[in-house]
Motif scaffolding. Structure first.
Motif, PDB file in Angstrom:
ATOM      1  N   ARG A  58     -11.909 -21.393   7.824  1.00 30.77           N
ATOM      2  CA  ARG A  58     -12.189 -21.547   9.253  1.00 30.77           C
ATOM      3  C   ARG A  58     -13.368 -20.699   9.724  1.00 30.77           C
ATOM      4  NH1 ARG A  58      -7.209 -19.819  12.703  1.00 30.77           N
ATOM      5  NH2 ARG A  58      -6.054 -20.645  10.928  1.00 30.77           N
ATOM      6  N   ARG A  59     -13.752 -19.697   8.925  1.00 31.67           N
ATOM      7  CA  ARG A  59     -14.847 -18.803   9.342  1.00 31.67           C
ATOM      8  C   ARG A  59     -16.155 -19.564   9.538  1.00 31.67           C
ATOM      9  NH1 ARG A  59     -18.060 -16.251  11.287  1.00 31.67           N
ATOM     10  NH2 ARG A  59     -18.584 -14.043  11.117  1.00 31.67           N
ATOM     11  N   ILE A  60     -16.323 -20.720   8.876  1.00 31.42           N
ATOM     12  CA  ILE A  60     -17.579 -21.459   9.014  1.00 31.42           C
ATOM     13  C   ILE A  60     -17.739 -22.048  10.414  1.00 31.42           C
ATOM     14  CG2 ILE A  60     -17.560 -22.035   6.563  1.00 31.42           C
ATOM     15  CD1 ILE A  60     -16.910 -24.916   7.356  1.00 31.42           C
ATOM     16  N   LEU A  61     -16.626 -22.100  11.186  1.00 37.70           N
ATOM     17  CA  LEU A  61     -16.703 -22.627  12.552  1.00 37.70           C
ATOM     18  C   LEU A  61     -16.942 -21.534  13.580  1.00 37.70           C
ATOM     19  CD1 LEU A  61     -13.775 -25.233  12.545  1.00 37.70           C
ATOM     20  CD2 LEU A  61     -16.184 -25.601  12.023  1.00 37.70           C
ATOM     21  N   GLY A  62     -16.835 -20.279  13.175  1.00 35.91           N
ATOM     22  CA  GLY A  62     -17.007 -19.179  14.122  1.00 35.91           C
ATOM     23  C   GLY A  62     -16.043 -18.060  13.810  1.00 35.91           C
ATOM     24  N   PRO A  63     -16.310 -16.868  14.331  1.00 36.56           N
ATOM     25  CA  PRO A  63     -15.487 -15.704  13.970  1.00 36.56           C
ATOM     26  C   PRO A  63     -14.067 -15.747  14.509  1.00 36.56           C
ATOM     27  CG  PRO A  63     -17.108 -15.118  15.644  1.00 36.56           C
ATOM     28  CD  PRO A  63     -17.446 -16.501  15.198  1.00 36.56           C
ATOM     29  N   LYS A  64     -13.857 -16.439  15.623  1.00 33.14           N
ATOM     30  CA  LYS A  64     -12.518 -16.418  16.224  1.00 33.14           C
ATOM     31  C   LYS A  64     -12.056 -17.816  16.602  1.00 33.14           C
ATOM     32  CE  LYS A  64     -12.733 -11.692  18.010  1.00 33.14           C
ATOM     33  NZ  LYS A  64     -12.549 -10.817  19.182  1.00 33.14           N
ATOM     34  N   VAL A  65     -12.258 -18.757  15.694  1.00 31.15           N
ATOM     35  CA  VAL A  65     -11.852 -20.139  15.951  1.00 31.15           C
ATOM     36  C   VAL A  65     -10.340 -20.258  15.807  1.00 31.15           C
ATOM     37  CG1 VAL A  65     -11.990 -22.494  15.083  1.00 31.15           C
ATOM     38  CG2 VAL A  65     -14.052 -21.110  15.254  1.00 31.15           C
ATOM     39  N   GLY A  66      -9.716 -20.935  16.757  1.00 30.53           N
ATOM     40  CA  GLY A  66      -8.271 -21.089  16.745  1.00 30.53           C
ATOM     41  C   GLY A  66      -7.806 -22.083  15.698  1.00 30.53           C
ATOM     42  N   THR A  67      -6.498 -22.001  15.397  1.00 30.47           N
ATOM     43  CA  THR A  67      -5.915 -22.878  14.377  1.00 30.47           C
ATOM     44  C   THR A  67      -6.042 -24.343  14.767  1.00 30.47           C
ATOM     45  OG1 THR A  67      -4.330 -21.153  13.765  1.00 30.47           O
ATOM     46  CG2 THR A  67      -3.793 -23.407  13.121  1.00 30.47           C
ATOM     47  N   GLU A  68      -5.827 -24.644  16.037  1.00 31.33           N
ATOM     48  CA  GLU A  68      -5.887 -26.041  16.488  1.00 31.33           C
ATOM     49  C   GLU A  68      -7.273 -26.635  16.250  1.00 31.33           C
ATOM     50  OE1 GLU A  68      -5.286 -28.686  20.591  1.00 31.33           O
ATOM     51  OE2 GLU A  68      -4.754 -26.551  20.543  1.00 31.33           O
ATOM     52  N   THR A  69      -8.298 -25.873  16.610  1.00 37.43           N
ATOM     53  CA  THR A  69      -9.670 -26.356  16.415  1.00 37.43           C
ATOM     54  C   THR A  69      -9.981 -26.537  14.936  1.00 37.43           C
ATOM     55  OG1 THR A  69     -10.412 -25.258  18.434  1.00 37.43           O
ATOM     56  CG2 THR A  69     -12.108 -25.858  16.833  1.00 37.43           C
ATOM     57  N   PHE A  73     -10.833 -29.941  12.818  1.00 33.44           N
ATOM     58  CA  PHE A  73     -12.000 -30.070  11.947  1.00 33.44           C
ATOM     59  C   PHE A  73     -11.587 -30.597  10.568  1.00 33.44           C
ATOM     60  CE2 PHE A  73     -14.240 -27.939   8.434  1.00 33.44           C
ATOM     61  CZ  PHE A  73     -15.509 -28.484   8.587  1.00 33.44           C
ATOM     62  N   LEU A  74     -10.498 -30.051  10.002  1.00 30.71           N
ATOM     63  CA  LEU A  74     -10.032 -30.513   8.697  1.00 30.71           C
ATOM     64  C   LEU A  74      -9.605 -31.979   8.756  1.00 30.71           C
ATOM     65  CD1 LEU A  74      -7.927 -27.446   7.437  1.00 30.71           C
ATOM     66  CD2 LEU A  74     -10.248 -28.107   6.757  1.00 30.71           C
ATOM     67  N   ALA A  75      -8.918 -32.360   9.832  1.00 37.07           N
ATOM     68  CA  ALA A  75      -8.496 -33.761   9.967  1.00 37.07           C
ATOM     69  C   ALA A  75      -9.705 -34.689  10.051  1.00 37.07           C
ATOM     70  CB  ALA A  75      -7.610 -33.923  11.201  1.00 37.07           C
ATOM     71  N   ASP A  76     -10.713 -34.262  10.793  1.00 33.95           N
ATOM     72  CA  ASP A  76     -11.926 -35.082  10.912  1.00 33.95           C
ATOM     73  C   ASP A  76     -12.696 -35.157   9.605  1.00 33.95           C
ATOM     74  OD1 ASP A  76     -11.389 -35.571  13.551  1.00 33.95           O
ATOM     75  OD2 ASP A  76     -12.667 -33.959  14.317  1.00 33.95           O
ATOM     76  N   SER A  77     -12.455 -34.199   8.704  1.00 32.72           N
ATOM     77  CA  SER A  77     -13.177 -34.172   7.427  1.00 32.72           C
ATOM     78  C   SER A  77     -12.513 -35.038   6.363  1.00 32.72           C
ATOM     79  CB  SER A  77     -13.294 -32.728   6.923  1.00 32.72           C
ATOM     80  OG  SER A  77     -14.074 -31.944   7.803  1.00 32.72           O
ATOM     81  N   GLY A 120       0.564 -36.058  12.254  1.00 30.20           N
ATOM     82  CA  GLY A 120      -0.822 -35.636  12.455  1.00 30.20           C
ATOM     83  C   GLY A 120      -1.040 -34.154  12.222  1.00 30.20           C
ATOM     84  N   ALA A 121       0.035 -33.413  11.930  1.00 34.17           N
ATOM     85  CA  ALA A 121      -0.096 -31.975  11.703  1.00 34.17           C
ATOM     86  C   ALA A 121      -0.772 -31.720  10.356  1.00 34.17           C
ATOM     87  CB  ALA A 121       1.274 -31.308  11.739  1.00 34.17           C
ATOM     88  N   ILE A 122      -1.569 -30.652  10.312  1.00 33.63           N
ATOM     89  CA  ILE A 122      -2.332 -30.304   9.113  1.00 33.63           C
ATOM     90  C   ILE A 122      -1.720 -29.075   8.449  1.00 33.63           C
ATOM     91  CG2 ILE A 122      -4.545 -29.439   8.258  1.00 33.63           C
ATOM     92  CD1 ILE A 122      -4.730 -32.327   8.903  1.00 33.63           C
ATOM     93  N   SER A 123      -1.560 -29.151   7.135  1.00 31.84           N
ATOM     94  CA  SER A 123      -1.153 -27.973   6.360  1.00 31.84           C
ATOM     95  C   SER A 123      -2.229 -27.726   5.308  1.00 31.84           C
ATOM     96  CB  SER A 123       0.206 -28.197   5.694  1.00 31.84           C
ATOM     97  OG  SER A 123       0.184 -29.351   4.874  1.00 31.84           O
ATOM     98  N   GLU A 124      -2.622 -26.458   5.155  1.00 33.86           N
ATOM     99  CA  GLU A 124      -3.727 -26.095   4.272  1.00 33.86           C
ATOM    100  C   GLU A 124      -3.225 -25.213   3.144  1.00 33.86           C
ATOM    101  OE1 GLU A 124      -8.116 -23.860   4.590  1.00 33.86           O
ATOM    102  OE2 GLU A 124      -6.442 -23.304   5.913  1.00 33.86           O
ATOM    103  N   ASN A 125      -3.874 -25.356   1.993  1.00 34.20           N
ATOM    104  CA  ASN A 125      -3.521 -24.520   0.844  1.00 34.20           C
ATOM    105  C   ASN A 125      -4.806 -24.016   0.188  1.00 34.20           C
ATOM    106  OD1 ASN A 125      -1.628 -23.436  -1.207  1.00 34.20           O
ATOM    107  ND2 ASN A 125      -2.716 -24.851  -2.562  1.00 34.20           N
ATOM    108  N   LEU A 126      -4.814 -22.713  -0.166  1.00 31.00           N
ATOM    109  CA  LEU A 126      -5.959 -22.106  -0.840  1.00 31.00           C
ATOM    110  C   LEU A 126      -5.475 -21.500  -2.152  1.00 31.00           C
ATOM    111  CD1 LEU A 126      -8.881 -21.069  -1.010  1.00 31.00           C
ATOM    112  CD2 LEU A 126      -8.172 -19.092   0.364  1.00 31.00           C
ATOM    113  N   GLN A 127      -6.076 -21.956  -3.249  1.00 25.47           N
ATOM    114  CA  GLN A 127      -5.703 -21.432  -4.566  1.00 25.47           C
ATOM    115  C   GLN A 127      -6.939 -20.861  -5.251  1.00 25.47           C
ATOM    116  OE1 GLN A 127      -3.029 -23.609  -7.431  1.00 25.47           O
ATOM    117  NE2 GLN A 127      -4.889 -23.656  -8.680  1.00 25.47           N
ATOM    118  N   ILE A 128      -6.818 -19.616  -5.739  1.00 24.56           N
ATOM    119  CA  ILE A 128      -7.918 -18.940  -6.425  1.00 24.56           C
ATOM    120  C   ILE A 128      -7.502 -18.681  -7.864  1.00 24.56           C
ATOM    121  CG2 ILE A 128      -9.407 -16.910  -6.462  1.00 24.56           C
ATOM    122  CD1 ILE A 128      -8.837 -16.546  -3.491  1.00 24.56           C
TER     123      ILE A 128
END
Length: 659
Positions: A58-69, A73-77, A120-128
């Motif tokens: 989410r940092r690519i959208l701004g330093p304090k972008v909310g979860t909803e926004t 963005f993820l849904a639109d992508s 329509g709810a989004i769930s995100e996963n990050l794996q390193i």
């Protein structure tokens, strides 16, 4: 750091799974360039966004972008197929790279995926994964912090950028863009936050012994400061969100324009003009045809038989002459007869003399003229009228008809061309919705521009108000500070603040000195003009850049051409990257769109081949033309990828090659 592969799954215009090889060609050295070619809307920006999204979320959208926004963005992508195709409910971006930490090289595999459920709810996963081991002990927040520590966002922004970043530095009237870049480069945003926190500590522990009225005033000022500053940060965040929306909207507009062009939009836009032109041409054609019919029904036919009419005029002239000669003969004969009768008595016996005298007097008029067959029996006036029509009017009408026939032939070609253009006009039912979408997107773009400007002005005003509160608060503290039980802690806090001030000042001066050196090298190399002896000076306080020659002449940045400003910004970005001390790849999206051919050639030859150890270029067909590119650039290319967008399927295919 070396990028190895980028994998995309149902991400934006990339339907299904795509794997992009970013490794450098091992068969030859000094080949750092991975070249992507694609038209507007083909998915170049999506590749840059995918890399940034994989690393920073989410940092690519701004330093304090909310979860909803962010979730929106993820849904639109998630890929949206054309037509009635099934819409997928998940997407992912996956980045594999190698990086060295403390002298040890590690391989990393970052997978950021998201799923949209039926609500329509989004769930995100990050794996390193590091060195084939999944870092499963990290929470989502810790995983993101791990990536932020590995490649700080403020530094990566100097290596992964697009043409807008270049334009921001090039067109910036003040020093805000450069100041922001240097602040993030040095990590001074964290230093400023620590200084602010120490200031709060000092104020909180100093006002305990203040008089009630002064303490209340200080608390009110501090409260107002926090209100203004929080409002300022919210305005900045809102502005950042709006700017991101505008960025993606611009890409959508480019894609719509490409679709309209592919559907024959140019012909559709000219349809009304072509129809009016066709009506005008047909009316002119009918007018000319009518005039030709009138002329051909008049004297024009006389011009088609010149030999016959020449004989006719000769016959009419002969008939006229015969008629005149016959009248003269008859008159002479009559007069001779009357004269003979009068002189017969006086000259009786001298008839021969008389006949000779009469014949001598009247001559040939007494002889009958050579007979001419009278075919027409026209009067002399009728003959002259006919002669004028044949010799003057008929040729004149023929000349006019010939000229009109030439015009008519030219009109036939124009009508044929106009008809062909009208036949190319696409079906209105297919293309009108695209124009409606483009119109709505353009209106939205205008509204976003206005909102961004409003947020910018609001943020500036709120920051001024916040700083005004701080100045008043510090003045109040200086005037009314008293000794307290925690004076020692306050003194330490003040000392630390001063040390931070000194650290920030020293760090800025040191880095600014390096930046001046690297900028000089880059600008001289890229500008390719007579700028020898040019010395850049960057004020470490205001970050204003002064360009001066050894003889004292100033080079005003505002007087640089548009192309030179782009070169200036590119040189500054390269210098900032080198000043950071990090060896990161460079990813540049549409970097040459605003350059003229001369400066474009200089950057292609002198910047890209040496910009970094790995350079990923996302270019349109008009920015980089390989058949015109210098040999130094061609020899620096490891791989070429072409992004081919299909209007029919709404999907981009990746293939080897470049246009």
């Amino acid at each position: 750091m070396i990028l190895n592969t980028l994998r995309l799954g149902n991400f934006r215009v990339y339907k299904g799974d795509h794997e992009i090889d970013l490794t450098l060609n091992e068969t030859g050295k000094n080949k750092p360039i991975i070249l992507f070619g694609g038209l507007n809307g083909a998915g170049k920006t999506s590749i840059l966004t995918a890399v940034r999204l994989a690393l920073y979320g989410r940092r690519i959208l701004g330093p304090k972008v909310g979860t909803e926004t962010y979730h929106r963005f993820l849904a639109d992508s998630i890929h949206k197929p054309s037509g009635d195709g099934r819409v997928p409910n998940s997407a992912y971006v996956r980045l594999s790279f190698t990086d060295s930490t403390a002298g040890e090289q590690h391989s990393y595999d970052i997978v950021r995926s998201w799923f949209r459920d039926t609500s329509g709810a989004i769930s995100e996963n990050l794996q390193i994964t590091r060195d084939d081991e999944v870092l499963s002990n990290l929470s989502p927040e810790q995983s993101q912090s791990f990536l932020n520590d590995l490649i700080p966002y403020g530094i990566a922004d100097l290596f992964f950028f697009d043409g807008e970043k270049i334009s921001e530095l090039a067109e910036s009237k003040g020093n805000a863009a450069l100041s922001d870049a240097i602040q993030r480069l040095l990590g001074l945003d964290l230093v400023n936050k620590l200084r602010a926190d120490l200031g709060v500590y000092v104020r909180n522990h100093s006002k305990g012994r203040l008089p009630d009225a002064i303490r209340e005033e200080a608390e009110n000022l501090e409260k107002k400061y926090h209100q203004y500053y929080e409002s300022y940060e919210r305005s900045l965040d809102a502005k950042g969100i709006l700017e991101d929306q505008r960025h993606y909207l611009n890409a959508e507009i480019s894609q719509l324009e490409q679709k309209i062009e592919a559907h024959g939009g140019a012909w559709y836009e000219n349809q009304a003009t072509e129809k009016e032109r066709m009506e005008r041409l047909l009316a002119e054609q009918e007018s000319i045809r009518s005039r030709i019919r009138t002329l051909k029904g008049s004297l024009y036919p006389l011009s088609l038989a010149p030999k016959t009419l020449k004989g006719l005029l000769a016959q009419l002239d002969a008939e006229s002459a015969y008629r005149k000669q016959l009248v003269t003969h008859r008159a002479a004969k009559k007069q001779a007869k009357a004269l003979r009768k009068e002189l017969e008595k006086a000259l009786s016996g001298q008839e021969a003399v008389l006949d000779h005298a009469i014949e001598k007097a009247f001559g040939k008029h007494l002889k009958p003229p050579k007979r001419v067959e009278m075919l027409h029996d026209l009067s002399d006036s009728e003959i002259e009228k006919l002669r004028h029509q044949i010799t003057v009017e008929a040729p004149k009408q023929k000349e006019e008809v010939d000229s009109l026939e030439e015009k008519l032939e030219a009109l036939r070609h124009q009508i044929s061309e106009c008809a062909a253009n009208l036949e190319r006009t696409p079906d209105e039912e297919r293309i009108k919705p695209l124009y409606q979408q483009l119109h709505e997107a353009t209106l939205t773009q205008g509204r976003l521009n206005n909102q961004i400007e409003e947020k910018r002005e609001t943020a500036k005003r709120e920051l001024r108000d916040a700083m005004d509160c701080i100045r008043k608060l510090r003045k109040l503290e200086e005037e009314h500070q008293r000794q307290s039980d925690n004076a020692h802690a306050i003194d330490i806090a003040k000392t630390l603040r001063n040390m931070l001030n000194d650290y920030a000042d020293r760090a800025k001066r040191n880095k600014v000195s390096q930046l001046e050196h690297y900028f000089y090298e880059s600008f001289i190399r890229l500008a390719r003009k007579d700028h020898q002896g040019l010395t850049p000076k960057i004020d470490p306080e205001t970050f204003s850049v002064e360009l001066a020659y050894a003889d004292g002449r100033q080079l005003d940045r505002e007087q640089l051409s548009a192309g030179e400003k782009q070169v200036y910004a590119t040189a500054m970005l390269e210098a900032l990257g080198k000043t950071s001390g990090r060896r990161l790849p460079i990813i540049i999206d549409t970097p040459l769109g605003r350059l003229d051919s001369k400066h474009r050639k200089n950057l292609i030859a002198n910047y890209f081949p040496s910009a970094s150890h790995q350079v990923v270029i996302l270019s349109t067909d008009t920015e980089i033309r390989l058949n015109e590119a210098p040999l130094s650039f061609k020899n620096s290319i490891s791989k070429k990828h072409e992004l081919d967008y299909s209007n029919t399927s709404g999907n981009t295919f990746i293939k080897e090659g470049y246009f």
